[in-house]
Scaffold this active site. Structure first.
Site, PDB file in Angstrom:
ATOM      1  N   SER A 132       0.739  -1.309   0.047  1.00  0.00           N
ATOM      2  CA  SER A 132      -0.027  -0.027  -0.115  1.00  0.00           C
ATOM      3  C   SER A 132       0.932   1.203   0.064  1.00  0.00           C
ATOM      4  O   SER A 132       0.558   2.264  -0.513  1.00  0.00           O
ATOM      5  CB  SER A 132      -0.871  -0.030   1.161  1.00  0.00           C
ATOM      6  N   ARG A 268     -33.601 -26.390  -7.798  1.00  0.00           N
ATOM      7  CA  ARG A 268     -33.548 -26.965  -6.716  1.00  0.00           C
ATOM      8  C   ARG A 268     -34.757 -26.949  -5.880  1.00  0.00           C
ATOM      9  O   ARG A 268     -35.398 -25.868  -5.478  1.00  0.00           O
ATOM     10  CB  ARG A 268     -32.487 -26.223  -5.885  1.00  0.00           C
ATOM     11  N   GLN A 279     -39.484 -16.647  -0.618  1.00  0.00           N
ATOM     12  CA  GLN A 279     -39.289 -14.975  -0.660  1.00  0.00           C
ATOM     13  C   GLN A 279     -37.737 -14.909  -0.065  1.00  0.00           C
ATOM     14  O   GLN A 279     -37.136 -13.948  -0.748  1.00  0.00           O
ATOM     15  CB  GLN A 279     -40.228 -14.167  -0.029  1.00  0.00           C
ATOM     16  N   GLN A 336     -24.206 -19.376  -0.859  1.00  0.00           N
ATOM     17  CA  GLN A 336     -25.408 -19.506   0.088  1.00  0.00           C
ATOM     18  C   GLN A 336     -26.564 -20.192  -0.742  1.00  0.00           C
ATOM     19  O   GLN A 336     -27.439 -21.069  -0.140  1.00  0.00           O
ATOM     20  CB  GLN A 336     -25.630 -18.279   0.850  1.00  0.00           C
ATOM     21  N   PHE A 338     -26.899 -22.073  -3.159  1.00  0.00           N
ATOM     22  CA  PHE A 338     -26.240 -23.291  -3.654  1.00  0.00           C
ATOM     23  C   PHE A 338     -26.492 -24.259  -2.449  1.00  0.00           C
ATOM     24  O   PHE A 338     -26.170 -25.282  -2.481  1.00  0.00           O
ATOM     25  CB  PHE A 338     -25.135 -23.440  -4.509  1.00  0.00           C
ATOM     26  N   GLY A 340     -25.030 -26.536   0.320  1.00  0.00           N
ATOM     27  CA  GLY A 340     -23.822 -27.420   0.694  1.00  0.00           C
ATOM     28  C   GLY A 340     -23.365 -27.625  -0.816  1.00  0.00           C
ATOM     29  O   GLY A 340     -21.974 -27.781  -0.886  1.00  0.00           O
ATOM     30  N   GLU A 363      -4.387  -3.808  -6.934  1.00  0.00           N
ATOM     31  CA  GLU A 363      -4.385  -2.525  -7.761  1.00  0.00           C
ATOM     32  C   GLU A 363      -4.975  -1.469  -6.536  1.00  0.00           C
ATOM     33  O   GLU A 363      -5.579  -0.711  -6.844  1.00  0.00           O
ATOM     34  CB  GLU A 363      -5.584  -2.552  -8.703  1.00  0.00           C
ATOM     35  N   GLY A 364      -4.542  -1.509  -5.227  1.00  0.00           N
ATOM     36  CA  GLY A 364      -4.980  -0.761  -3.997  1.00  0.00           C
ATOM     37  C   GLY A 364      -5.952  -1.408  -3.436  1.00  0.00           C
ATOM     38  O   GLY A 364      -6.824  -1.861  -3.853  1.00  0.00           O
TER      39      GLY A 364
HETATM   40  C1  LIG Z   1      -2.530 -12.079  -6.710  1.00  0.00           C
HETATM   41  C2  LIG Z   1      -2.075 -10.839  -6.606  1.00  0.00           C
HETATM   42  C3  LIG Z   1      -1.451 -10.256  -7.804  1.00  0.00           C
HETATM   43  C4  LIG Z   1      -0.967  -8.712  -7.778  1.00  0.00           C
HETATM   44  N1  LIG Z   1      -0.258  -8.304  -8.926  1.00  0.00           N
HETATM   45  C5  LIG Z   1       0.400  -7.419  -8.887  1.00  0.00           C
HETATM   46  C6  LIG Z   1       0.866  -6.623 -10.143  1.00  0.00           C
HETATM   47  O1  LIG Z   1       0.766  -7.334 -10.993  1.00  0.00           O
HETATM   48  N2  LIG Z   1       1.857  -5.850  -9.881  1.00  0.00           N
HETATM   49  C7  LIG Z   1       2.091  -5.163  -8.822  1.00  0.00           C
HETATM   50  O2  LIG Z   1       2.670  -4.030  -8.614  1.00  0.00           O
HETATM   51  N3  LIG Z   1       1.486  -5.364  -7.646  1.00  0.00           N
HETATM   52  C8  LIG Z   1       0.553  -6.539  -7.643  1.00  0.00           C
HETATM   53  N4  LIG Z   1       0.139  -6.932  -6.521  1.00  0.00           N
HETATM   54  C9  LIG Z   1       0.335  -6.434  -5.025  1.00  0.00           C
HETATM   55  C10 LIG Z   1      -1.007  -5.641  -4.619  1.00  0.00           C
HETATM   56  O3  LIG Z   1      -1.396  -4.786  -5.435  1.00  0.00           O
HETATM   57  C11 LIG Z   1      -0.724  -5.451  -3.271  1.00  0.00           C
HETATM   58  O4  LIG Z   1      -0.911  -7.010  -2.417  1.00  0.00           O
HETATM   59  C12 LIG Z   1      -1.532  -4.494  -2.599  1.00  0.00           C
HETATM   60  O5  LIG Z   1      -1.507  -3.260  -3.034  1.00  0.00           O
HETATM   61  C13 LIG Z   1      -1.598  -4.548  -1.109  1.00  0.00           C
HETATM   62  O6  LIG Z   1      -0.147  -4.347  -0.538  1.00  0.00           O
HETATM   63  P1  LIG Z   1       0.216  -5.569   0.443  1.00  0.00           P
HETATM   64  O7  LIG Z   1      -0.179  -6.946   0.180  1.00  0.00           O
HETATM   65  O8  LIG Z   1       1.687  -5.287   0.919  1.00  0.00           O
HETATM   66  O9  LIG Z   1      -0.657  -5.191   1.734  1.00  0.00           O
HETATM   67  P2  LIG Z   1      -0.353  -3.845   2.958  1.00  0.00           P
HETATM   68  O10 LIG Z   1      -0.143  -2.859   2.407  1.00  0.00           O
HETATM   69  O11 LIG Z   1       0.654  -4.626   3.959  1.00  0.00           O
HETATM   70  O12 LIG Z   1      -1.818  -3.960   3.574  1.00  0.00           O
HETATM   71  C14 LIG Z   1      -2.210  -5.214   4.591  1.00  0.00           C
HETATM   72  C15 LIG Z   1      -3.460  -4.498   5.234  1.00  0.00           C
HETATM   73  O13 LIG Z   1      -3.236  -3.087   5.821  1.00  0.00           O
HETATM   74  C16 LIG Z   1      -4.179  -2.328   5.084  1.00  0.00           C
HETATM   75  N5  LIG Z   1      -3.664  -0.709   5.048  1.00  0.00           N
HETATM   76  C17 LIG Z   1      -2.580  -0.676   4.703  1.00  0.00           C
HETATM   77  N6  LIG Z   1      -2.064   0.705   4.660  1.00  0.00           N
HETATM   78  C18 LIG Z   1      -3.340   1.058   5.134  1.00  0.00           C
HETATM   79  C19 LIG Z   1      -3.643   2.463   5.278  1.00  0.00           C
HETATM   80  N7  LIG Z   1      -2.922   3.691   5.391  1.00  0.00           N
HETATM   81  N8  LIG Z   1      -5.232   2.891   5.932  1.00  0.00           N
HETATM   82  C20 LIG Z   1      -5.987   1.705   6.009  1.00  0.00           C
HETATM   83  N9  LIG Z   1      -5.551   0.391   6.033  1.00  0.00           N
HETATM   84  C21 LIG Z   1      -4.402   0.190   5.428  1.00  0.00           C
HETATM   85  C22 LIG Z   1      -4.516  -2.879   3.785  1.00  0.00           C
HETATM   86  O14 LIG Z   1      -5.808  -2.434   3.122  1.00  0.00           O
HETATM   87  C23 LIG Z   1      -4.442  -4.439   3.859  1.00  0.00           C
HETATM   88  O15 LIG Z   1      -5.850  -4.748   4.452  1.00  0.00           O
HETATM   89  C24 LIG Z   1      -0.920  -8.501  -6.529  1.00  0.00           C
HETATM   90  C25 LIG Z   1      -1.101  -8.929  -5.283  1.00  0.00           C
HETATM   91  C26 LIG Z   1      -1.765 -10.148  -5.468  1.00  0.00           C
HETATM   92  C27 LIG Z   1      -2.260 -10.495  -4.045  1.00  0.00           C
END
Ligand SMILES: Cc1cc2nc3c(=O)[nH]c(=O)nc-3n(C[C@H](O)[C@H](O)[C@H](O)COP(=O)(O)OP(=O)(O)OC[C@H]3O[C@@H](n4cnc5c(N)ncnc54)[C@H](O)[C@@H]3O)c2cc1C
Length: 379
Positions: A132, A268, A279, A336, A338, A340, A363-364
């Site tokens: 992040s 089902r 409902q 849900q 579906f 089980g 992507e964030g």
């Molecule tokens: C399958 C997969 C494919 C990906 N592909 C790409 C790619 O092609 N290119 C690329 O560059 N990256 C890629 N990523 C990386 C992805 O963008 C990051 O995993 C993501 O941005 C989160 O970073 P992190 O995993 O380090 O989590 P962290 O930043 O460590 O976050 C952990 C938790 O803390 C929370 N958090 C962190 N900071 C804050 C804040 N300031 N306020 C509130 N909450 C916060 C987060 O929301 C999360 O819940 C990929 C990730 C995955 C899992």
């Protein structure tokens, strides 16, 4: 005037990609998921369809489609398989920094080669200590005469092991944190580029997600995008462009889950009648449908802003966030409906649920999207 209809060209594009997705991707999706396998055959077929490089201008060999078309493609592909949709979509994500900030000469040099075949690109931003918070990026770019030397390890890179071209974010001055970042195009066959561990993932398993390692990689100085020290801005502009399309892919998974749940509910029988007559089940299906529609319109609106050159940071964050949360909620509800059977791999909805989770993370994360939205509200 407000017009909610697609153009004839957009409808034709939708029909083309829907047929491709249903005929070519759906039959192999469970196998790719089970074996966690990237499919070069599907990339080749999608390239033959003329849509793999959809964002690239015609003069560099692409069909030069817009963000609305990107949403249409993302939804149809992800309705068939979230992983395959990510593989194709990340080619555009990897190329977007280049399209935004690359010089015409560099585009002339690299893009026609890329668009002439079923080639993929990758977007290399994230590192082990920088998710992040991209100011934590430790990869460096050192100027040496007419070259830059790139060092560092990128993590979780979609298409990491199958891309031929990467956009890479590295620091020219780590002291400056995010202000020291620059963006570069790096061909995957450059000496010193290698790939690391393939990740074993919960969902979207048809994508190849890996570490990408840059060990003293020399690239020509003109492979730097923009002016230098503007990598953070280029990365944020790229994500503003791409988030509507990611949201649309989330809509695709959610739509597929809604369709599967609706069909199942009509078949089902419990208590002597189809569960669709209950409902409680109808209300669930209605809520799922409301969310899918709302998410789609948010994505298309954000894409429309992009296509019309208007500011869209807030709207693209809203689209990605709402659509990602929608995909998670709707796919969970589909399981849900579906009962089980939804928990079993014999039916498609457990895969939708696993694939959906990633839309709240990459992507964030959706927490970060909310911070982007709030930042725009209170600035
Ligand atoms: C399958 C997969 C494919 C990906 N592909 C790409 C790619 O092609 N290119 C690329 O560059 N990256 C890629 N990523 C990386 C992805 O963008 C990051 O995993 C993501 O941005 C989160 O970073 P992190 O995993 O380090 O989590 P962290 O930043 O460590 O976050 C952990 C938790 O803390 C929370 N958090 C962190 N900071 C804050 C804040 N300031 N306020 C509130 N909450 C916060 C987060 O929301 C999360 O819940 C990929 C990730 C995955 C899992």
């Amino acid at each position: 005037m407000i017009d909610f209809s697609l153009t004839e060209e957009q409808k034709a594009c939708q029909k083309l990609v829907r047929e491709f997705a249903q005929n070519e991707i759906v039959p192999v999706a469970p196998e790719l998921d089970e074996e966690q396998r990237h499919s070069p055959e599907l990339v080749e077929k999608y390239f033959e369809l003329g849509l793999l490089h959809y964002l690239v201008p015609e003069k560099y060999g692409g069909p030069e489609l817009g963000s609305i078309e990107g949403c249409i493609l993302g939804e149809e592909l992800a309705a068939a398989c979230g992983g395959v949709a990510a593989t194709f979509g990340q080619n555009s994500l990897g190329l977007t920094p280049f399209l935004i900030a690359g010089s015409p000469e560099l585009k002339e040099e690299l893009l026609p080669k890329h668009t002439s075949g079923p080639n993929l690109s990758g977007f290399c931003l994230t590192e082990a200590g920088a998710g992040s918070d991209v100011s934590g990026i430790r990869s460096t770019a050192r100027r040496e005469g007419d070259e830059f030397v790139i060092n560092g390890t990128k993590q979780f890179i979609t298409n990491g092991g199958v891309a031929s071209l990467y956009s890479v974010f590295a620091s020219e001055d780590p002291e400056l944190k995010h202000k020291g970042l620059s963006a570069f195009m790096v061909p995957a066959d450059s000496p010193g580029v290698s790939t690391g561990k393939k990740e074993n993932k919960l969902g979207q398993r048809a994508t190849d997600t890996r570490e990408v390692i840059f060990d003293n990689v020399h690239i020509p100085a003109h492979y730097r995008l923009g002016e230098g020290f503007d990598g953070f801005k280029i990365a944020m502009m790229t994500l503003d462009h791409s988030r509507a399309g990611v949201g649309a892919s989330a809509v695709g998974v959610a739509r597929a889950a809604l369709e599967a749940a609706t069909a199942y509910a009509k078949e089902r029988v419990q208590f002597g009648k189809p569960i669709a007559a209950l409902q409680a089940v109808q209300l669930m299906l209605a809520d799922m449908a409301i969310k899918v529609n709302a998410a789609r319109w948010l994505c298309w609106h954000a894409a429309w802003l992009t296509d019309n050159g208007k500011p869209n940071s807030k709207e693209s964050a809203m689209a990605k966030c709402f659509a990602g949360d929608t995909a998670m909620q709707v796919t969970t509800d589909a399981v849900q409906v579906f009962g089980g059977y939804g928990y079993m791999k014999d039916y498609p909805v457990e895969k939708y649920m696993r694939d959906a989770k990633l839309y709240q993370i990459y992507e964030g994360t959706n927490q970060i999207q909310r911070l982007v939205i709030a930042g725009q509200l209170i600035r």
